[in-house]
Design a protein around this motif. Structure first.
Motif, PDB file in Angstrom:
ATOM      1  N   ILE A  58     -21.725 -37.895 -15.321  1.00 37.24           N
ATOM      2  CA  ILE A  58     -23.187 -37.854 -15.424  1.00 37.24           C
ATOM      3  C   ILE A  58     -23.776 -39.255 -15.501  1.00 37.24           C
ATOM      4  N   THR A  59     -23.204 -40.078 -16.373  1.00 31.44           N
ATOM      5  CA  THR A  59     -23.750 -41.431 -16.580  1.00 31.44           C
ATOM      6  C   THR A  59     -23.520 -42.328 -15.371  1.00 31.44           C
ATOM      7  N   TRP A  60     -22.350 -42.179 -14.735  1.00 30.86           N
ATOM      8  CA  TRP A  60     -22.073 -43.039 -13.583  1.00 30.86           C
ATOM      9  C   TRP A  60     -22.981 -42.703 -12.406  1.00 30.86           C
ATOM     10  N   ARG A  61     -23.299 -41.434 -12.197  1.00 31.56           N
ATOM     11  CA  ARG A  61     -24.210 -41.049 -11.121  1.00 31.56           C
ATOM     12  C   ARG A  61     -25.595 -41.651 -11.339  1.00 31.56           C
ATOM     13  N   ARG A  62     -25.985 -41.809 -12.607  1.00 35.13           N
ATOM     14  CA  ARG A  62     -27.276 -42.431 -12.915  1.00 35.13           C
ATOM     15  C   ARG A  62     -27.241 -43.946 -12.680  1.00 35.13           C
ATOM     16  N   MET A  63     -26.078 -44.565 -12.961  1.00 34.53           N
ATOM     17  CA  MET A  63     -25.965 -46.018 -12.877  1.00 34.53           C
ATOM     18  C   MET A  63     -25.670 -46.507 -11.458  1.00 34.53           C
ATOM     19  N   LYS A  64     -24.912 -45.727 -10.715  1.00 38.17           N
ATOM     20  CA  LYS A  64     -24.381 -46.151  -9.420  1.00 38.17           C
ATOM     21  C   LYS A  64     -25.421 -46.697  -8.457  1.00 38.17           C
ATOM     22  N   PRO A  65     -26.585 -46.044  -8.288  1.00 36.91           N
ATOM     23  CA  PRO A  65     -27.569 -46.565  -7.310  1.00 36.91           C
ATOM     24  C   PRO A  65     -28.118 -47.941  -7.655  1.00 36.91           C
ATOM     25  N   LEU A 116     -33.362 -34.894 -17.359  1.00 37.87           N
ATOM     26  CA  LEU A 116     -32.804 -36.023 -18.107  1.00 37.87           C
ATOM     27  C   LEU A 116     -32.418 -35.599 -19.523  1.00 37.87           C
ATOM     28  N   PHE A 117     -33.241 -34.764 -20.144  1.00 38.15           N
ATOM     29  CA  PHE A 117     -32.961 -34.288 -21.506  1.00 38.15           C
ATOM     30  C   PHE A 117     -31.637 -33.520 -21.547  1.00 38.15           C
ATOM     31  N   VAL A 118     -31.435 -32.639 -20.573  1.00 39.22           N
ATOM     32  CA  VAL A 118     -30.189 -31.854 -20.534  1.00 39.22           C
ATOM     33  C   VAL A 118     -28.997 -32.769 -20.279  1.00 39.22           C
ATOM     34  N   GLU A 119     -29.161 -33.735 -19.386  1.00 39.79           N
ATOM     35  CA  GLU A 119     -28.056 -34.661 -19.106  1.00 39.79           C
ATOM     36  C   GLU A 119     -27.695 -35.483 -20.342  1.00 39.79           C
ATOM     37  N   ILE A 120     -28.707 -35.932 -21.080  1.00 39.74           N
ATOM     38  CA  ILE A 120     -28.441 -36.687 -22.311  1.00 39.74           C
ATOM     39  C   ILE A 120     -27.750 -35.793 -23.339  1.00 39.74           C
ATOM     40  N   ALA A 121     -28.237 -34.554 -23.458  1.00 39.97           N
ATOM     41  CA  ALA A 121     -27.623 -33.617 -24.414  1.00 39.97           C
ATOM     42  C   ALA A 121     -26.167 -33.347 -24.057  1.00 39.97           C
ATOM     43  N   LEU A 122     -25.887 -33.127 -22.773  1.00 42.39           N
ATOM     44  CA  LEU A 122     -24.504 -32.904 -22.338  1.00 42.39           C
ATOM     45  C   LEU A 122     -23.639 -34.134 -22.601  1.00 42.39           C
ATOM     46  N   THR A 123     -24.173 -35.295 -22.275  1.00 42.49           N
ATOM     47  CA  THR A 123     -23.408 -36.531 -22.444  1.00 42.49           C
ATOM     48  C   THR A 123     -23.080 -36.792 -23.909  1.00 42.49           C
ATOM     49  N   LYS A 128     -19.600 -54.144  -6.288  1.00 47.96           N
ATOM     50  CA  LYS A 128     -19.297 -54.260  -7.721  1.00 47.96           C
ATOM     51  C   LYS A 128     -19.078 -52.900  -8.394  1.00 47.96           C
ATOM     52  N   HIS A 129     -19.022 -51.826  -7.595  1.00 47.47           N
ATOM     53  CA  HIS A 129     -18.851 -50.489  -8.164  1.00 47.47           C
ATOM     54  C   HIS A 129     -17.556 -50.354  -8.953  1.00 47.47           C
TER      55      HIS A 129
END
Length: 481
Positions: free
Chosen positions: A375-382, A167-174, A388-389
């Motif tokens: 990155i963010t959409w993959r986290r939100m999608k589920p 999660l830290f790496v994903e936030i840093a990349l985002t 409503k996607h």
């Protein structure tokens, strides 16, 4: 599926082979006399040991590259072009400002040093990823997945933080891409203000007005969701960027012939070093694109000597050093945050540069935006109902683009300090801290003689902390001024 089939085949081969050995040993035992019992038993044990050694050898030679099933794998040349494209962007135009803050001699030495460190930390990241792939028999891992797997295979007391590491790496990349795109917005608005100002009397708030226009256009264009549909825009961005760099290079060489060398500093005060460091890190660091490129190869030629990474970074560091040296030498103390701002307002070629650089960066924005939104959409999608996607993604793209332009609007025309802040916090975290820390964890049970692996990684982390603290401090001071 290929890995599963490979392991099953290997398992049945080993079982069959061992069973044959046992059978042969029993027959040998039955034929031999009691006096030969000990020697026969020793022979059987030796054969079984040899069988086990050969099985272990098969395990040790697992190569991730041999198990990558790719429709269009990258060759050495293809990977090299991708790395060059990821490292030679609009940040190149900011490098002369770095030399303004360091001086010619310090700038040359410092650029080569930072280039070496950035290359080495990429080696650490790729090496950590390959070690985990071999250990877990996985063909490839992304940046965030590498962090998760390294922690999951690290010391027992940090395994529970594997999800946090990812999660830290994903936030840093985002955040790196979001704030980096905010820099692009300031780039475009300043270039357009300079272009229009060459025909009309410039207004104080033109740059902010252009940000509103850019926001409307980006909300429309950033609804494009498939990467393949961005290819034409990528081609246009590359073409206009090459044109802008070529014309800018012409102006730099022309102005260099009029300069007295004694007017240029070889070194400046120590207070300029943090700004130099953060600007070079911002311009040169492209670690976010490294793992996708490495994962697209089916030959072990990315790191090593000569490898794709070493060849690409040698070219990048040389090119950045030349541009930084020539840019500062040509314009001296008048060097702007982006070298295109030093070009004359009333010449057609210079106006072509402003238009070209605006087009190039606008379409580069769309490409850079793809990474954080994915990155963010993959986290939100589920967590969103299937029906409503579509509407959810439209709204999310509008909100994120608005956030990015809002950061750019808050920065105003402070392009230099925004670059410093981005380099100090985000690029240094991604490019220096994370690879160094992962190298410590992945080698936790074999740090070498005198713990030299731990020591050199701690030096890199100290180097990161220097850039983070001093770079952020001076960036904030420049924002206030």
């Amino acid at each position: 599926m290929l890995i599963v089939e490979y392991n099953l085949a290997l398992f049945f081969f080993c079982v069959t082979y061992r069973q044959a050995k046992i059978t042969m040993t029993k027959k040998k035992f039955e034929l031999d006399s009691p006096n030969n019992f000990n020697s026969t038993t020793t022979l059987a044990n030796n054969e079984q040991i040899s069988t086990q050694i050969s099985i272990e050898s098969i395990d040790k030679i697992y190569s991730p590259y041999e198990h990558r099933i790719l429709a269009h794998p990258n060759s050495f040349l293809g990977a090299l072009i991708h790395i060059l494209k990821g490292s030679l962007g609009s940040g190149l135009l900011a490098v002369p400002r770095a030399f303004l803050n360091s001086g010619l001699l310090v700038g040359v030495i410092g650029t080569m040093l930072i280039g070496f460190i950035c290359t080495y930390t990429v080696h650490l990241l790729v090496s950590a990823s390959q070690k985990i792939c071999i250990k877990k028999k996985i063909p490839s891992l992304g940046f965030a997945e590498t962090a998760e797997a390294v922690f999951d295979n690290g010391p027992p007391n940090i395994k529970k933080f594997s999800k946090v590491a990812k999660l830290f790496v994903e936030i840093a990349l985002t955040m790196t891409h979001f704030v980096g795109n905010a820099v692009y917005i300031v780039f475009i608005s300043e270039s357009m203000a300079k272009l229009i100002g060459s025909h009309y009397e410039p207004a104080k708030y033109w740059s902010q007005y252009f940000k509103i226009i850019i926001l409307i256009l980006l909300i429309i264009f950033c609804q494009i969701r498939e990467l393949k549909h961005l290819v034409p825009f990528s081609f246009l961005a590359n073409a206009t960027m090459v044109l802008a760099l070529a014309i800018t290079g012409y102006y730099m060489v022309k102005d260099m012939t009029l300069v007295d060398p004694s007017e240029r500093k070889l070194a400046t005060s120590i207070s300029g070093i943090p700004t130099f460091f953060t600007t070079i890190i911002f311009a040169m660091e492209g670690i976010g694109t490294i793992m996708p490129v490495e994962n697209s190869m089916v030959t072990d030629s990315f790191i090593g000597c000569p490898g794709v990474l070493n060849v690409a970074m040698t070219f990048v560091v040389t090119f950045y050093t030349v541009i930084g040296f020539c840019g500062y030498y040509a314009f001296g103390d008048k060097t702007e945050a982006t070298i295109t701002q030093n070009l004359p307002d009333d010449e057609v070629l210079a106006q072509v540069v402003q238009a070209s650089i605006s087009i190039a960066i606008f379409f580069t924005f769309m490409l850079q935006y793809y990474v954080p939104i994915d990155i963010t959409w993959r986290r939100m999608k589920p967590h969103i109902p299937q029906e409503k996607h579509n509407i959810a993604q439209i709204i999310w793209r509008i909100l994120t683009v608005s956030f990015i332009v809002g950061v750019a609007a808050a920065a105003g025309n402070h392009l230099g300090p925004l670059i410093d802040l981005l380099g100090a916090i985000f690029f240094s975290t991604l490019g220096l801290f994370i690879p160094s820390f992962l190298d410590i964890v992945v080698n936790w049970n074999e740090w070498g003689r005198f713990n030299w692996i731990l020591m050199k990684d701690l030096v890199l982390i100290i180097f990161f902390l220097f850039g983070l603290i001093s770079g952020t401090y001076f960036a904030i001071l420049n924002f206030i001024e």
